[in-house]
Structure formats: structure tokens, C-alpha cells
Design a protein around this motif. Structure first.
Motif, PDB file in Angstrom:
ATOM      1  N   ALA A   1      -2.619  -5.640  -4.097  1.00  0.00           N
ATOM      2  CA  ALA A   1      -2.336  -4.344  -4.710  1.00  0.00           C
ATOM      3  C   ALA A   1      -3.611  -3.558  -5.013  1.00  0.00           C
ATOM      4  O   ALA A   1      -3.574  -2.323  -5.124  1.00  0.00           O
ATOM      5  CB  ALA A   1      -1.527  -4.539  -5.991  1.00  0.00           C
TER       6      ALA A   1
ATOM      7  N   LYS B   1       2.224   1.798  -3.352  1.00  0.00           N
ATOM      8  CA  LYS B   1       1.186   2.272  -4.254  1.00  0.00           C
ATOM      9  C   LYS B   1       0.938   3.767  -4.062  1.00  0.00           C
ATOM     10  O   LYS B   1       0.771   4.531  -5.034  1.00  0.00           O
ATOM     11  CB  LYS B   1      -0.093   1.471  -3.999  1.00  0.00           C
ATOM     12  CG  LYS B   1      -1.166   1.667  -5.047  1.00  0.00           C
ATOM     13  CD  LYS B   1      -2.341   0.718  -4.822  1.00  0.00           C
ATOM     14  CE  LYS B   1      -3.404   0.944  -5.896  1.00  0.00           C
ATOM     15  NZ  LYS B   1      -4.577   0.051  -5.685  1.00  0.00           N
TER      16      LYS B   1
ATOM     17  N   SER C   1       0.826  -1.209   0.000  1.00  0.00           N
ATOM     18  CA  SER C   1       0.000   0.000   0.000  1.00  0.00           C
ATOM     19  C   SER C   1       0.862   1.260   0.000  1.00  0.00           C
ATOM     20  O   SER C   1       0.555   2.243  -0.695  1.00  0.00           O
ATOM     21  CB  SER C   1      -0.926   0.007   1.221  1.00  0.00           C
ATOM     22  OG  SER C   1      -1.824  -1.090   1.161  1.00  0.00           O
TER      23      SER C   1
ATOM     24  N   SER D   1       3.261   1.406  -9.857  1.00  0.00           N
ATOM     25  CA  SER D   1       2.171   0.844 -10.657  1.00  0.00           C
ATOM     26  C   SER D   1       1.944  -0.616 -10.277  1.00  0.00           C
ATOM     27  O   SER D   1       2.747  -1.227  -9.569  1.00  0.00           O
ATOM     28  CB  SER D   1       2.506   0.935 -12.146  1.00  0.00           C
ATOM     29  OG  SER D   1       3.636   0.117 -12.448  1.00  0.00           O
ATOM     30  N   LEU D   2       0.827  -1.180 -10.757  1.00  0.00           N
ATOM     31  CA  LEU D   2       0.517  -2.590 -10.492  1.00  0.00           C
ATOM     32  C   LEU D   2       1.610  -3.496 -11.049  1.00  0.00           C
ATOM     33  O   LEU D   2       2.023  -4.468 -10.394  1.00  0.00           O
ATOM     34  CB  LEU D   2      -0.843  -2.948 -11.102  1.00  0.00           C
ATOM     35  CG  LEU D   2      -1.293  -4.405 -10.941  1.00  0.00           C
ATOM     36  CD1 LEU D   2      -1.431  -4.773  -9.466  1.00  0.00           C
ATOM     37  CD2 LEU D   2      -2.619  -4.622 -11.671  1.00  0.00           C
TER      38      LEU D   2
END
Length: 800
Positions: free
Chosen positions: A789, A712, A709, A717-718
Motif C-alpha cells: 500500500a 489508493k 494502487s 485509506s491505508l
């Protein structure tokens, strides 16, 4: 105390549902594998265990060789019987038997036909003193001491004489093979235990010795005749094996003459090995296969135990506070270890219940490769004891280490959530990663082996064998049949619409049997012996199988003409196929002229090299009917008509025509079975490994949710997060692949060495196996990473 442990155990199983489910499924699979293997091994090792002094009973076998090859045979020359009785002082009992082949049994007036029996044997009264039978009527000491007498088992006595009292059956006559009339002198109870001594009709051995026709046909006086039908069992005195071997060697040197390079030796084979050798029923077991199954079973269980250890140690941080609270309240380490072991054992008991269901599914899946009468008896005492012992072994393998780890936490550190230590330096972390490498390495090795075996089997079944086997059917005529009947059958078959060609021969062009002999020829003026495979057939044999002739022509019905293959040309020292034409070899006091040469075709499975071979005509050995169907015919109608024609000539026979390509496939039954077993083991190993990785990834990624987290929020990015989490597992799968390569290569190399014709080591399957493992592992890890994610960082970090 136990009640409290159980209550807590069930509470934790419910609380950690995913972990418990993975544990139960994984251990169920491992226990089921071991349970099935145990029952199969127990079944195979249970044959004839009821026989008294079985450790002192031996079968005398023969080994014939020509200096280049050796041919073991479970039989022995019939004259050896008297020699052993007179000169083998170490023998307490000498029991000869001659197993008959498909005897037709009829009533005394020949009005009632009881069909063909394959369980007829010539034996004497010593048979019943060596092997245990319960006598229901007659005297064991005298029932078989006269010619033309027979002892029956209770089941066939009822078949032949109905419900007559057993004492009234004695003295009645039966007729075997149209002419052999015998008197019933005894009835014994059927053997209820599993046995390889499958006989039901015991004709006196004296019948074999006193009947001139049978005596001549069975080569009773020929030391050079060795047949698997004629077998000899002896019971040696205690600790007399070495003495008996010396005496048997002396008998061989005294009576058996060497013929050039040809030699015959006799050996003792333990009765305990009978079921793993040549049995009378043909349903022998293979020890190496059983040992392999044992290894696979425990290997699968070991992988399941590794899963348990992995998940428990990964979850240790979640239970560290529980440990701290318990220790603060006064629990000792011993009590905590007991608690964790009880919890583990409850999971194992649940897994055993699941294993019972999986065992049934597994036996259904493997029904075609298991013995026909193999059955599961879940509730017998042996299975119960096995499961108890196995559960304790699983408890120690999977539960002991995690319980030691969990119970060893310091209460203060546990309450402060500092019990695990830094992830990268922690031994538990190190152990878990190495266990993942071991699990996936094993799975990759299984995948490589299965793909290689599959490639070899495809090669065996699709390789050009040198002739056309398509739409060819074959059937063997009765051993006691006449050539006139065989020729009549040929005429009947040729009249059937859809039948293109019919040929009579000693054997099919390719089969599991082998007839070899020695021929003599002159090479540079000096006689030399050459071992040759021999087939006899009529003149339509080569055309039926579409075998091309490289030089010369086909042989005629003149018995002095033969056709040989290219391997024979080379073995005879000739320069070419054309140079072989007109050459002569001496065989059985006859000079045979080579009139044609054919290519090197496969006449046996590809385990064997192509042998020098000769083909010719000899009407004494035409026992096989080969039939070629025309293209585009109704197969079912044609085969049915052929079967009716066979039944018309041989009304008492139950044999069926078989397609030759199906016969060829049967050569590789053991390989197909191995592929099926290993494919099953591979799927199970992959499933357990993926279950373990699924559980481990869910716990480890859950512990990194806050890290994910934060990254993020900071702009990751993912795809960045997926790469970050997955790269660690990519390294582990890479290490697993490297560890799997050599064991898989070693196994496949040794396995392929059993074939004279085999594929080259298929390097592409290594790449495919690695890709499969990589895709599976990354998919599992990515799934958990993606879920973590996509969680809202605000909810994850709201307490920070």
C-alpha cells in the motif's frame, strides 16, 4: 539430461530466493524432527536384540489383587521356580534370578574395599544357556552349580584383581556384604550391545537356597511373598504359549491359596517387552510416548510439506510462461515433471543438510529428557537409508502435486497469462486456503494443549498436600544396615546446628512407593476386610511433617496403637473421627487400637486417589531418615554436615540427602517432559505455519499490487486496504480455531483423566490460543499489505 535439470534447478533456486529459503527452512525443521524421533525410537527398540530366540523368552510376572485393586509385579514367588521346572512341560529353559540390592564388595582379606555394587544377581548355570555371553575363563556348565561361587564380567574382574591373567583369577575369593564369601569360578565378556540385563556379578543361585540366613530373609519358601527382586524367565517351545498358559494356571490353582478377597495370578510377559516394562536398571521406555513422538514428528513434516505445496501453487502464475515456452520448444509433460521434481529434490537435499544441524540443536535442548547414553551417529547405514527413504517420501508428498499442476498448463494460455483462471473459482486457490486452515488449526490445537498441560502441572506442584514438605530432607539407610546404626545416625543428625527434627520411618510421608495390607474389623457384628496403606514411624513423624490431629492423640511406641486418616474412618464405616477413637482392627494376628485421626493428606502423586491409611510404630521397618531444617539456616552448610554424619556411620555408601519437594517434582517427570516436547512442537508448528503464511502472503499480495494502487488512487485509506486484504485471513483463522477446538479438548480430557486430582477444563486458554494465532497471522498479512500500500501508485501503474 540430468546435468541440465540440475543446472536449471539451481538457477531457479537462486532466482526465487525467498521461496527457496522458506522451503529449505520449513523442510529442514520437518526432516530434523523425523530424524531425531527415528534415532530415539531405534535406540529404544535396540535393547537385547542380539539374544537368540528372544521371541520365545518370557518373564513370569505376578498380579496381586483384593477385589478392589490390582498390583502388578515383575517378580514371582521363589517356590514357583521348582513348580515350573517340574510341571510346565512347555518350558525348554527355566531361569530364576534374584537381583541383590547394593552389595558391598571386599577382597578376601577384607583389607580392600571395592565399594557398593548394584549389579549383583543370584543366578544358576541356566542363565548363561538362555542369555548369550562370551566366556573368557571357566566352564559355563559348572561355574555356578555349587554354593558360594561367582562369575564376573571382565570389567569388574579387572576392578577386583587388576591385570592378573583371567585363569589366575579363578579360585580367588571375594566377600559380599561383610559375610558372604564366594569363590570366582568364571569370567565372561562384558555385553557390548545395549541390554537391560545389567549384571556384572553372578553369584550362584544355590547360595541363596543353601544359606539359612539369606533363605529366611528372602522368604525363599513363602508362596505369598512376591518381590521384584525375585524374577523368573522361561524359554517356551515353538507355538507353546497357549499350552504354557494353561499349565501355569494349573500351577497357580494347585499351590497358591486364596486369602479372602486376596488373589495372586501369574502371567507371561514377552522378553521383547522387557525394555518397555520394569527393567533392572529402572530405565524403561514408554511405548505410548514413542508412538506420540512418531506422530508429532511426521505431523511437523506434513505441515512443512503443506507449506511447500502452498507456495509452489501460489507461485504457479509466475512460472506459467516458463512452462509455455518449454512446451513450445518441444518439452513433453514428462520432461517438465522430471524438471520440477529434480528441483524439489535439490531443495530437499539442502534441507537435509540443515536438518543435521537442527538435529544436534534439538538433542542439546532435550538432553535432560533423553536417555543418558543416547548418541547421534549421523553416518551409520541405517540413518543413511532412513534419510534416503524420507527424502523420497517428502518428494512425493510435497513435489508431486505442484509438478502435475505446473506441467499441465496449456502453452497458448500460459503465454497469454491465462493459465490460472479466476481466483475465486480456481481449485488451487481453494486448496491453498484449506491447507492454511489445516496448518493454523494444528498450531492452535498445540497451543491449547500446551497451555492446559502447563496449568495442570502448576496445579500439581502448588496444591496443598495436607502437610509441610518445605525444608524436609530424606535418605534411606542400607538394606543390610542395623537399627542400632540408624538410631546412631539420628543422634548424630540431631546434634547438628540447623537441624530442627529427625524422624525414622518406613518411608517419607509422600513417595512413589506403596505398602498396603488388609486389616479386619467388626462391622455390625460381622468381620470385614479393608485394604489399608501402612506406614511405620517413630513418634516424631507427624510433628516433623506438621500433620494436624483432628481427634485423639499421637500414637506411642506401643505397637498396638495406630493413627488413621479420614478415608480410613469412612472405609471402616464409622460416623466421625471421634467415633473412631478406641476402635480396634486386627492386623497380622494383632489387635491395633485407633488412638488418633488425621486429615486426608496426599501420600502419593495426584495420579492416585487418597487411600485409607494407618500409621504406627514398628522398629523392624525404620529404613528412612526424615530431617527437618530450622528456618533461616545455611542450607548448604547444614546439608554438608548431615552428609558427613551419614558418611561417618556408613562409610561405604554414596547416597545423598534429597529435598522432599524435589522428590515430589519427580512424580511428574513424564508430564514435564510431555510439556517440553509439546512446547517445542508448538513453536515449530507455529514457525512453519507463519513461514508458509509469510511466503504465501508475499506472493498473493504481490499479484494484487495493481489493485491496491488503483484503490489508493480512488481514495482508499491505508486502513481500508488493510481491512480489505486481512478480512479473508480473519475468516480462515476463525475456521482454523473452530477445527482445533474439539481435537484439543478431546486430548486434554483424556489426559486429565489419568489424574485423580485435576483442574477443571480451562476454557480461557481456548480464547488465548485463538488470539495468539489471530495476532500472528494478521501481523504477517498486514506487514505485506502495508508494504504494498505504501508503494507509489504512479510507478506501479505506469505501464497501464
Amino acid at each position: 539430461m540430468l546435468k541440465n535439470h540440475l543446472k536449471i534447478a539451481f538457477r531457479n533456486i537462486r532466482k526465487f530466493g525467498l521461496r527457496s529459503f522458506i522451503h529449505v527452512i520449513g523442510l529442514s525443521i520437518g526432516i530434523a524432527a523425523c530424524f531425531v524421533v527415528y534415532n530415539l525410537v531405534s535406540y529404544e527398540y535396540s535393547f537385547d536384540t542380539h539374544q537368540e530366540d528372544r521371541d520365545r523368552i518370557y518373564r513370569i510376572t505376578s498380579v496381586t489383587g483384593n477385589g478392589q485393586e490390582e498390583w502388578p509385579n515383575p517378580g514371582a514367588p521363589i517356590p514357583l521356580v521348582e513348580a515350573v521346572r517340574n510341571e510346565l512341560s512347555a518350558a525348554e529353559e527355566v531361569v530364576p534370578i534374584f537381583s541383590a540390592y547394593r552389595f558391598l564388595v571386599e577382597s578376601a582379606d577384607e583389607t580392600e574395599n571395592f565399594g557398593i555394587s548394584t549389579k549383583v544377581v543370584f543366578a544358576d548355570e541356566k542363565y548363561f544357556s538362555l542369555f548369550e555371553y562370551n566366556w573368557l575363563a571357566g566352564s559355563p556348565s559348572s561355574a555356578l552349580d555349587q554354593p558360594n561361587t561367582v562369575v564376573l564380567t571382565n570389567s569388574v574382574a579387572k576392578k577386583y584383581f587388576g591385570e592378573q591373567p583371567l585363569n589366575e583369577i579363578l579360585g580367588n575369593e571375594l566377600v559380599y556384604t561383610d559375610s558372604l564369601r564366594v569363590v570366582v569360578t568364571g569370567v565372561v565378556e562384558d555385553v557390548k550391545q545395549k541390554t537391560d540385563l545389567i549384571f556384572t556379578d553372578f553369584i550362584s543361585y544355590e547360595t541363596l537356597l543353601s544359606n539359612k540366613e539369606i533363605r529366611a530373609r528372602r522368604n525363599v519358601d513363602d508362596w505369598g511373598s512376591v518381590s521384584s527382586n525375585a524374577q523368573l524367565f522361561v524359554k517356551l517351545g515353538a507355538d507353546q504359549k497357549e499350552k504354557a498358559e494353561h499349565e501355569l494356571l494349573a500351577i497357580k490353582e494347585k499351590y497358591v491359596e486364596s486369602d479372602g478377597n486376596w488373589t495372586t495370578n501369574f502371567e507371561f510377559e514377552s522378553f521383547e517387552d522387557l525394555h518397555f516394562s520394569d527393567t533392572f536398571s529402572g530405565n524403561s521406555a514408554d511405548r505410548s510416548t514413542l508412538n506420540g513422538l512418531i506422530i508429532i514428528g511426521f505431523f511437523i513434516l506434513f505441515i512443512a510439506c503443506i507449506n511447500f505445496i502452498n507456495l509452489e501453487t501460489a507461485q504457479a502464475k509466475l512460472r506459467s510462461k516458463e512452462v509455455g515456452v518449454r512446451k513450445t520448444l518441444g518439452s513433453s509433460r514428462k520432461q517438465l515433471i522430471t524438471q520440477f521434481l529434480v528441483e524439489t529434490y535439490v531443495i530437499i537435499l539442502l534441507a537435509i543438510i540443515g536438518a543435521a544441524l537442527l538435529s544436534q540443536l534439538a538433542t542439546s535442548y532435550f538432553q535432560e529428557v533423553l536417555p543418558a547414553d543416547f548418541k547421534f551417529d549421523y553416518w551409520n547405514i541405517n540413518n543413511a537409508l532412513f534419510l534416503i527413504v524420507l527424502s523420497i517420501v517428502v518428494l512425493l508428498l510435497s513435489g508431486f502435486y505442484p509438478s502435475m499442476i505446473l506441467s499441465g498448463y496449456s502453452p497458448i494460455k500460459a503465454m497469454k497469462d491465462k493459465s490460472i483462471g479466476h481466483r475465486k473459482s480456481n481449485f488451487q486457490y481453494f486448496l491453498r486456503k484449506n491447507l492454511i486452515v489445516f496448518q493454523f488449526g494444528s498450531s492452535i490445537a498445540f497451543i491449547i494443549v500446551v497451555l492446559a498441560i502447563n496449568s495442570q502441572i502448576d496445579f500439581l506442584l502448588n496444591r496443598n498436600i495436607g502437610f509441610n514438605k518445605e525444608a524436609v530432607l530424606h535418605i534411606s539407610t542400607p538394606f543390610q544396615g542395623t537399627l542400632d546404626k540408624t538410631k546412631l545416625l539420628k543422634n548424630e543428625l540431631e546434634a547438628i546446628a540447623g537441624v530442627e527434627k529427625v524422624s525414622l520411618s518406613s518411608d517419607m510421608m509422600i513417595s512413589g512407593s506403596l505398602w498396603t495390607s488388609t486389616v479386619e474389623h467388626d462391622l455390625n457384628g460381622a468381620p470385614e476386610e479393608v485394604s489399608m496403606q501402612f506406614k511405620t514411624a517413630d513418634t516424631s513423624y507427624l510433628s516433623l511433617y506438621e500433620v494436624p490431629i483432628l481427634a485423639g492423640r499421637n500414637y506411642t511406641l506401643d505397637q498396638s496403637e495406630i493413627v488413621i486418616n479420614e478415608a480410613a474412618v469412612e472405609k471402616l464405616g464409622l460416623e466421625s473421627a471421634h467415633a473412631a477413637l478406641g476402635k480396634q482392627v486386627e492386623y497380622d494376628s494383632m489387635y491395633l487400637s485407633v488412638v488418633g485421626v488425621i486429615p486426608n493428606i496426599h501420600t502419593q502423586s495426584m495420579h492416585q486417589a487418597i487411600r485409607p491409611m494407618m500409621l504406627g510404630y514398628d522398629e523392624r521397618n525404620l529404613f528412612t531418615v526424615n530431617t527437618k531444617l530450622a528456618p533461616n539456616v545455611d542450607l548448604k552448610a547444614s546439608v554438608d554436615a548431615m552428609q558427613q554424619a551419614f558418611k561417618k556411620i556408613y562409610p561405604n555408601e554414596t547416597r545423598k540427602f534429597q529435598f522432599l519437594d524435589e522428590t515430589v517434582e519427580q512424580f511428574y517427570t513424564s508430564e514435564v517432559r510431555l510439556r517440553k516436547v509439546l512446547l517445542f512442537a508448538t513453536v515449530i508448528a507455529i514457525l512453519i505455519s507463519c513461514l508458509g503464511l509469510f511466503g504465501l502472503a508475499s506472493f498473493t499480495i504481490a499479484q494484487r499490487t495493481k489493485e491496491i494502487s488503483i484503490r489508493k488512487v480512488m481514495g482508499a485509506s491505508l486502513s481500508n486496504i488493510l481491512v480489505l486484504i486481512s478480512k479473508e485471513y480473519v475468516v480462515l483463522i476463525g475456521l482454523a480455531f473452530l477445527l482445533a477446538v474439539y481435537p484439543a479438548w478431546y486430548f486434554i480430557s483424556n489426559w486429565l483423566n489419568d489424574f485423580q486430582f485435576r483442574i477443571e477444563m480451562p476454557l480461557g486458554i481456548y480464547f488465548i490460543s485463538g488470539i495468539i494465532a489471530f495476532v500472528l497471522s494478521i501481523s504477517i498479512v498486514s506487514l505485506h499489505t502495508w508494504k504494498a500500500a505504501n508503494r507509489n501508485p504512479a510507478k506501479v501503474l505506469k505501464d497501464e
